[in-house]
Write a protein that holds these residues in place. Structure first.
Motif, PDB file in Angstrom:
ATOM      1  N   LEU A 276     -10.306   5.464  -5.945  1.00 18.90           N
ATOM      2  CA  LEU A 276     -11.109   6.373  -5.134  1.00 18.90           C
ATOM      3  C   LEU A 276     -11.014   7.795  -5.672  1.00 18.90           C
ATOM      4  N   SER A 277     -11.968   8.603  -5.270  1.00 16.64           N
ATOM      5  CA  SER A 277     -11.982  10.000  -5.696  1.00 16.64           C
ATOM      6  C   SER A 277     -10.868  10.768  -5.000  1.00 16.64           C
ATOM      7  N   GLN A 278     -10.227  11.683  -5.711  1.00 19.93           N
ATOM      8  CA  GLN A 278      -9.144  12.459  -5.151  1.00 19.93           C
ATOM      9  C   GLN A 278      -9.027  13.797  -5.865  1.00 19.93           C
ATOM     10  N   GLU A 279      -8.457  14.758  -5.188  1.00 20.54           N
ATOM     11  CA  GLU A 279      -8.339  16.097  -5.762  1.00 20.54           C
ATOM     12  C   GLU A 279      -7.211  16.181  -6.784  1.00 20.54           C
ATOM     13  N   ASP A 280      -6.106  15.489  -6.553  1.00 23.45           N
ATOM     14  CA  ASP A 280      -4.944  15.625  -7.432  1.00 23.45           C
ATOM     15  C   ASP A 280      -4.370  14.233  -7.705  1.00 23.45           C
ATOM     16  N   SER A 281      -4.426  13.825  -8.958  1.00 19.58           N
ATOM     17  CA  SER A 281      -3.923  12.499  -9.326  1.00 19.58           C
ATOM     18  C   SER A 281      -2.661  12.576 -10.172  1.00 19.58           C
ATOM     19  N   GLU A 282      -2.013  13.744 -10.197  1.00 21.38           N
ATOM     20  CA  GLU A 282      -0.826  13.884 -11.032  1.00 21.38           C
ATOM     21  C   GLU A 282       0.332  13.050 -10.518  1.00 21.38           C
ATOM     22  N   LYS A 283       0.437  12.890  -9.189  1.00 17.17           N
ATOM     23  CA  LYS A 283       1.563  12.161  -8.634  1.00 17.17           C
ATOM     24  C   LYS A 283       1.157  10.829  -8.020  1.00 17.17           C
ATOM     25  N   ASP A 284      -0.009  10.787  -7.346  1.00 19.29           N
ATOM     26  CA  ASP A 284      -0.399   9.585  -6.624  1.00 19.29           C
ATOM     27  C   ASP A 284      -1.893   9.325  -6.788  1.00 19.29           C
ATOM     28  N   ILE A 285      -2.255   8.049  -6.760  1.00 17.49           N
ATOM     29  CA  ILE A 285      -3.643   7.625  -6.897  1.00 17.49           C
ATOM     30  C   ILE A 285      -4.068   6.926  -5.609  1.00 17.49           C
ATOM     31  N   LYS A 286      -5.176   7.358  -5.059  1.00 14.26           N
ATOM     32  CA  LYS A 286      -5.697   6.730  -3.854  1.00 14.26           C
ATOM     33  C   LYS A 286      -6.574   5.549  -4.243  1.00 14.26           C
ATOM     34  N   ILE A 287      -6.365   4.407  -3.577  1.00  8.34           N
ATOM     35  CA  ILE A 287      -7.115   3.197  -3.919  1.00  8.34           C
ATOM     36  C   ILE A 287      -7.632   2.513  -2.647  1.00  8.34           C
ATOM     37  N   LYS A 288      -8.536   1.575  -2.870  1.00  4.00           N
ATOM     38  CA  LYS A 288      -9.018   0.713  -1.785  1.00  4.00           C
ATOM     39  C   LYS A 288      -8.764  -0.726  -2.186  1.00  4.00           C
ATOM     40  N   VAL A 289      -8.244  -1.527  -1.280  1.00  8.48           N
ATOM     41  CA  VAL A 289      -7.980  -2.935  -1.560  1.00  8.48           C
ATOM     42  C   VAL A 289      -9.281  -3.710  -1.374  1.00  8.48           C
ATOM     43  N   CYS A 290      -9.847  -4.160  -2.470  1.00  5.68           N
ATOM     44  CA  CYS A 290     -11.130  -4.874  -2.422  1.00  5.68           C
ATOM     45  C   CYS A 290     -10.947  -6.340  -2.060  1.00  5.68           C
ATOM     46  N   GLN A 291     -10.003  -6.999  -2.739  1.00  7.97           N
ATOM     47  CA  GLN A 291      -9.845  -8.442  -2.535  1.00  7.97           C
ATOM     48  C   GLN A 291      -8.458  -8.870  -2.995  1.00  7.97           C
ATOM     49  N   LEU A 292      -7.854  -9.774  -2.224  1.00  9.09           N
ATOM     50  CA  LEU A 292      -6.582 -10.362  -2.629  1.00  9.09           C
ATOM     51  C   LEU A 292      -6.817 -11.794  -3.089  1.00  9.09           C
ATOM     52  N   PRO A 293      -5.918 -12.335  -3.908  1.00  7.75           N
ATOM     53  CA  PRO A 293      -6.096 -13.709  -4.379  1.00  7.75           C
ATOM     54  C   PRO A 293      -6.176 -14.695  -3.219  1.00  7.75           C
ATOM     55  N   THR A 294      -6.926 -15.760  -3.417  1.00  5.75           N
ATOM     56  CA  THR A 294      -7.107 -16.741  -2.343  1.00  5.75           C
ATOM     57  C   THR A 294      -5.795 -17.442  -1.996  1.00  5.75           C
ATOM     58  N   GLU A 295      -4.867 -17.480  -2.952  1.00  6.76           N
ATOM     59  CA  GLU A 295      -3.591 -18.141  -2.693  1.00  6.76           C
ATOM     60  C   GLU A 295      -2.618 -17.248  -1.942  1.00  6.76           C
ATOM     61  N   THR A 296      -3.025 -16.014  -1.611  1.00  7.07           N
ATOM     62  CA  THR A 296      -2.098 -15.055  -1.006  1.00  7.07           C
ATOM     63  C   THR A 296      -1.492 -15.584   0.288  1.00  7.07           C
ATOM     64  N   ASN A 297      -2.259 -16.358   1.049  1.00  8.57           N
ATOM     65  CA  ASN A 297      -1.732 -16.840   2.325  1.00  8.57           C
ATOM     66  C   ASN A 297      -0.537 -17.772   2.147  1.00  8.57           C
ATOM     67  N   LEU A 298      -0.337 -18.290   0.915  1.00 10.91           N
ATOM     68  CA  LEU A 298       0.840 -19.110   0.660  1.00 10.91           C
ATOM     69  C   LEU A 298       2.104 -18.262   0.677  1.00 10.91           C
ATOM     70  N   LYS A 299       1.931 -16.990   0.365  1.00  8.54           N
ATOM     71  CA  LYS A 299       3.091 -16.111   0.295  1.00  8.54           C
ATOM     72  C   LYS A 299       3.262 -15.294   1.567  1.00  8.54           C
ATOM     73  N   SER A 300       2.199 -14.681   2.029  1.00 10.69           N
ATOM     74  CA  SER A 300       2.290 -13.819   3.204  1.00 10.69           C
ATOM     75  C   SER A 300       0.898 -13.635   3.806  1.00 10.69           C
ATOM     76  N   PRO A 301       0.574 -14.350   4.869  1.00  8.42           N
ATOM     77  CA  PRO A 301      -0.755 -14.206   5.484  1.00  8.42           C
ATOM     78  C   PRO A 301      -1.065 -12.783   5.906  1.00  8.42           C
ATOM     79  N   SER A 302      -0.030 -11.993   6.210  1.00  4.13           N
ATOM     80  CA  SER A 302      -0.269 -10.616   6.663  1.00  4.13           C
ATOM     81  C   SER A 302      -0.910  -9.765   5.573  1.00  4.13           C
ATOM     82  N   LEU A 303      -0.772 -10.172   4.330  1.00  2.19           N
ATOM     83  CA  LEU A 303      -1.373  -9.407   3.245  1.00  2.19           C
ATOM     84  C   LEU A 303      -2.889  -9.366   3.355  1.00  2.19           C
ATOM     85  N   GLN A 304      -3.483 -10.446   3.903  1.00  2.00           N
ATOM     86  CA  GLN A 304      -4.943 -10.505   3.984  1.00  2.00           C
ATOM     87  C   GLN A 304      -5.510  -9.361   4.819  1.00  2.00           C
ATOM     88  N   GLU A 305      -4.684  -8.829   5.717  1.00  2.00           N
ATOM     89  CA  GLU A 305      -5.132  -7.724   6.561  1.00  2.00           C
ATOM     90  C   GLU A 305      -5.357  -6.448   5.771  1.00  2.00           C
TER      91      GLU A 305
END
Length: 769
Positions: free
Chosen positions: A704-733
């Motif tokens: 995502l667009s941000q003013e200062d990326s020297e320390k941290d990068i802002k992102i958006k979670v688009c999609q998690l792997p379909t197998e993610t629920n095998l590890k932690s269903p809460s990740l889908q949220e």
């Protein structure tokens, strides 16, 4: 094996019919003594030099790429490299630094990036262009590239035991059928190499049985394959491992079959999750073994020093024996700071660690390996702060501050923890090998780890041994101790030593004659310890010297153990006090995180190790403004030696370390969609004070667009792997949510650009800053 054109050991700009002037035939194979004061030419069959009796270093190497048919066995290339066979080359001048090209091709640079994994992966020994005479009006260029593997198994005559230097894992596997922990450890090491090789697009190398070898009881690759695609998955290991089942120990064979079944059915989709299955398996398997430890330490001021700034634990000159039930550890410290400062610092570090280590939580409660690493880091930081506080209380600044190097070995259950700060070293010796298992905290190693120079190129320059960190020089917040662990599955000796012994390759020269006999009961620990001190004093003699020999004896218990099962491992994981989160820790000699540090000031000039600080200032000043390999080559050229007046030197100015490559230069642009190739942690705020979750491999994110990326990068979670629920269903949220990633964590090796234009709630847009 297929290789890119650039991998070829000989690259021609002319017809192969042009004669190679640099290749000559020798009437008798010879090797030069590596002792710089001797360099006598010896017959190849000699084990020691005829003139000075220094053991002869025999470095057997492997040509990089396909062998050239115009070479004939027995010929010398460049009047130095002897072709022993089509796959083996011997350096007949091991005491002379090899040559290197100024520019490094990208396919060769990958070896450099993998330097921290050198115990498991080959490294470049030399890579350079050799100009040839013009014949028949045609120019010709010979590119020499050779790979090294540390020490390799040699027979009594000093020749390689194996045609390709190292045996295949498939050949060594049946021989380890009576050692289930060793078989389990080999598989575990393969999994731990998955992510670093995947990041360099060479993970297919782990799936080729012809490349997976064994050296000193450790998995080591013979070479790398370049991946043909980016779709290799951890499940592919199952088909390779199933071929080993027939010769697997009965104690772990059912577990291995079940593990392969889980992989094939995609129940273990990520390498991080597979490691979670190995940790309790190694722990349970380790309980089947009996262990005994002997420690002998010794220290000496040396022939040229008026006092000793080294220190060690346990008490020097006394043989200490312990068993599995008792905490067993040993420490060597080499003080820096001049006058009495170094001695104070080294003894303060020993006293602190000797008092704190027996109180570690790992000896009183169940702790996993990662917690053990963190516990040990805490007590090292504590010893650092006590020395630093002493410096502050005595108003010591710059070169007046006292400090010390540190090497430490600590046994707990089936593993040994190894820690180092500074340039003191730990070597692991088996009957067939001697490998340095620590990485020096010096300028040369830092240049390599930052990707600027190959190691054997970096150590040629006059200030390569400048320390970049030591205990006590500053607060623990800026200290980054290297802490790793080894699985103890067979008899071995760990040698801890100060640079009074390790300088000038003395350990590499003498390990086979002076330390390996301990493992065959030919000589005892005390006798060998005293002989090593004599070698340091007589062959080096420029410094204090301290050694610790840590002899580990391991055998399978006579009691009938219960075979390992996948059910018991799953129960171990599920019954853990808290959920085991996937992580790649710093265990089993894999590297700790590289942190930029600056060379430490010193009060005296020490050959190769403690250089004049004025030289460091000049060199690092050039480094800041140098760009590219040529600039780095120029930077390490020795400047004119400054004239130092006899008056006490003034404090050195603050030194700014060479910065790592700018993170912004490698970050994806805002709007880009990326797919992770490793697990990354997401944070709720840019300050990194609220951890959301660790998202797995194949997670798709948008920058995502941000003013200062020297320390941290802002992102958006688009999609998690379909197998993610095998590890932690809460990740889908998390899908569709915004989060933050530390900029330093978002390196090119952890992601690839997503091929599609739209995924989940994200659509590719390249935003303007």
């Amino acid at each position: 094996m297929s290789h890119e054109k650039g991998y070829n050991i000989l690259c021609y700009r002319a017809c192969l019919s042009v004669p190679i002037i640099a290749v000559t035939t020798e009437p008798m194979a010879t090797i030069q003594c590596s002792n710089p004061e001797c360099q006598t030419i010896n017959p190849l069959e000699n084990r020691v030099c005829e003139e000075c009796e220094t053991p002869l270093l025999k470095r057997y190497l492997r040509p990089l790429g396909d062998p050239i048919e115009s070479w004939e066995v027995g010929q010398l290339l460049d009047e130095r490299y002897l072709l022993v066979s089509r796959q083996v080359v011997l350096d007949t001048q091991p005491g002379i630094p090899p040559n290197f090209r100024e520019d490094i091709p990208e396919n060769i640079r990958k070896y450099l990036r993998l330097f921290p994994y050198r115990l498991h992966l080959p490294q470049i020994y030399t890579y350079y262009d050799l100009d040839q005479q013009e014949e028949s009006g045609t120019d010709q260029l010979l590119t020499i590239g050779l790979l090294e593997y540390g020490t390799i198994p040699l027979d009594e005559s000093g020749k390689p035991r194996h045609p390709e230097l190292l045996p295949k894992l498939t050949e060594a596997w049946p021989q380890a059928k009576e050692n289930p922990l060793q078989q389990l450890k080999w598989l575990w090491q393969i999994v731990k190499l998955w992510q670093p090789l995947e990041g360099q697009q060479m993970v297919s190398s782990l799936l080729d049985p012809s490349l997976v070898r064994v050296n000193a009881g450790m998995v080591q690759l013979l070479d790398f394959h370049q991946d043909e695609h980016n779709f290799h998955r951890i499940k592919e290991l199952a088909s390779v491992w199933l071929s080993l089942v027939e010769d697997t120990s009965p104690l772990i064979v059912d577990y291995l079959r079940s593990l392969c079944d889980y992989l094939q059915r995609n129940r273990i989709p990520y390498p991080e999750l597979l490691l979670n299955y190995f940790e309790p398996a190694l722990r349970q398997c380790g309980q089947w073994y009996e262990r005994k430890y002997q420690v002998f330490t010794l220290t000496d001021a040396g022939p040229t020093r008026d006092h000793n700034e080294d220190a060690c634990y346990p008490t020097p000159g006394e043989l200490t024996e312990t068993s599995t039930e008792q905490p067993s550890f040993t420490i060597v410290c080499d003080g820096v700071g001049g006058q009495d400062g170094g001695e104070i610092a080294s003894n303060l570090a020993i006293d602190t660690l000797a008092a704190e280590i027996p109180q570690l939580p790992m000896f009183n409660e169940t702790r996993d390996s990662q917690q053990g690493l963190e516990d040990l880091a805490e007590v090292i930081n504590l010893s650092n702060n006590r020395i630093s506080e002493r410096n502050d209380a005595e108003d010591r600044h710059d070169r007046q501050r006292m400090g010390t190097t540190l090497v430490l070995s600590l046994v707990h259950d089936h593993q040994v923890y190894l820690a180092n700060v500074g340039d003191s070293r730990i070597y692991r010796i088996t009957p067939d090998s001697c490998h340095q298992v620590t990485t020096d905290d010096d300028l040369a190693s830092r240049e390599v780890r930052l990707g600027y120079l190959f190691y054997r190129d970096a150590i040629k320059y006059p200030n390569s041994g400048a320390l970049v960190q030591a205990l006590g020089m500053s607060n623990a917040r800026s200290l980054h101790p290297n802490i790793n662990r080894f699985i103890l599955d067979d008899d071995c000796v760990f040698l801890l030593c100060s640079d009074g012994l390790s300088d000038y390759d003395r350990v590499e020269e003498y390990w086979n004659l002076k330390i390996a006999p301990i493992l065959t009961q030919e000589k005892d620990l005390c006798q060998m310890g005293k002989e090593l001190i004599n070698i340091a004093n007589n062959k080096n003699g420029h410094d204090n010297v301290t050694i610790s020999l840590f002899y580990c004896q391991i055998k399978l218990s006579s009691l009938e153990p219960t075979p390992l099962s996948i059910a018991s491992i799953k129960a171990d994981i599920e019954n853990a006090k808290e959920e085991i989160k996937p992580s790649i820790d710093r265990s089993d000699d894999l590297p700790s995180d590289l942190q930029p540090t600056e060379p430490l000031p010193s009060t005296e000039e020490k050959p190769l190790k403690k250089p004049n600080p004025l030289l460091i200032v000049g060199i690092l000043g050039i480094l800041v403004i140098s760009v590219g390999a040529y600039g780095l080559w120029k930077l390490l050229q020795p400047p004119p030696t400054p004239t130092i007046p006899p008056t006490p030197p003034s404090p050195s100015p603050s030194i700014t370390p060479p910065p790592p490559p700018s993170p912004e230069s490698s970050l994806p642009k805002p709007g880009t969609i990326i797919q992770l190739t490793v697990t990354l942690s997401l944070w709720k705020t840019p300050e990194g004070d609220q951890l959301i979750e660790e998202v797995p491999v194949e997670t798709v994110l948008q920058i995502l667009s941000q003013e200062d990326s020297e320390k941290d990068i802002k992102i958006k979670v688009c999609q998690l792997p379909t197998e993610t629920n095998l590890k932690s269903p809460s990740l889908q949220e998390l899908e569709g949510k915004e989060a933050w990633i530390p900029t330093t964590n978002l390196q090119p090796s952890v992601y690839q650009t997503y091929e599609g234009e739209k995924v989940g709630s994200c659509e590719t847009t390249i935003m303007l800053d």
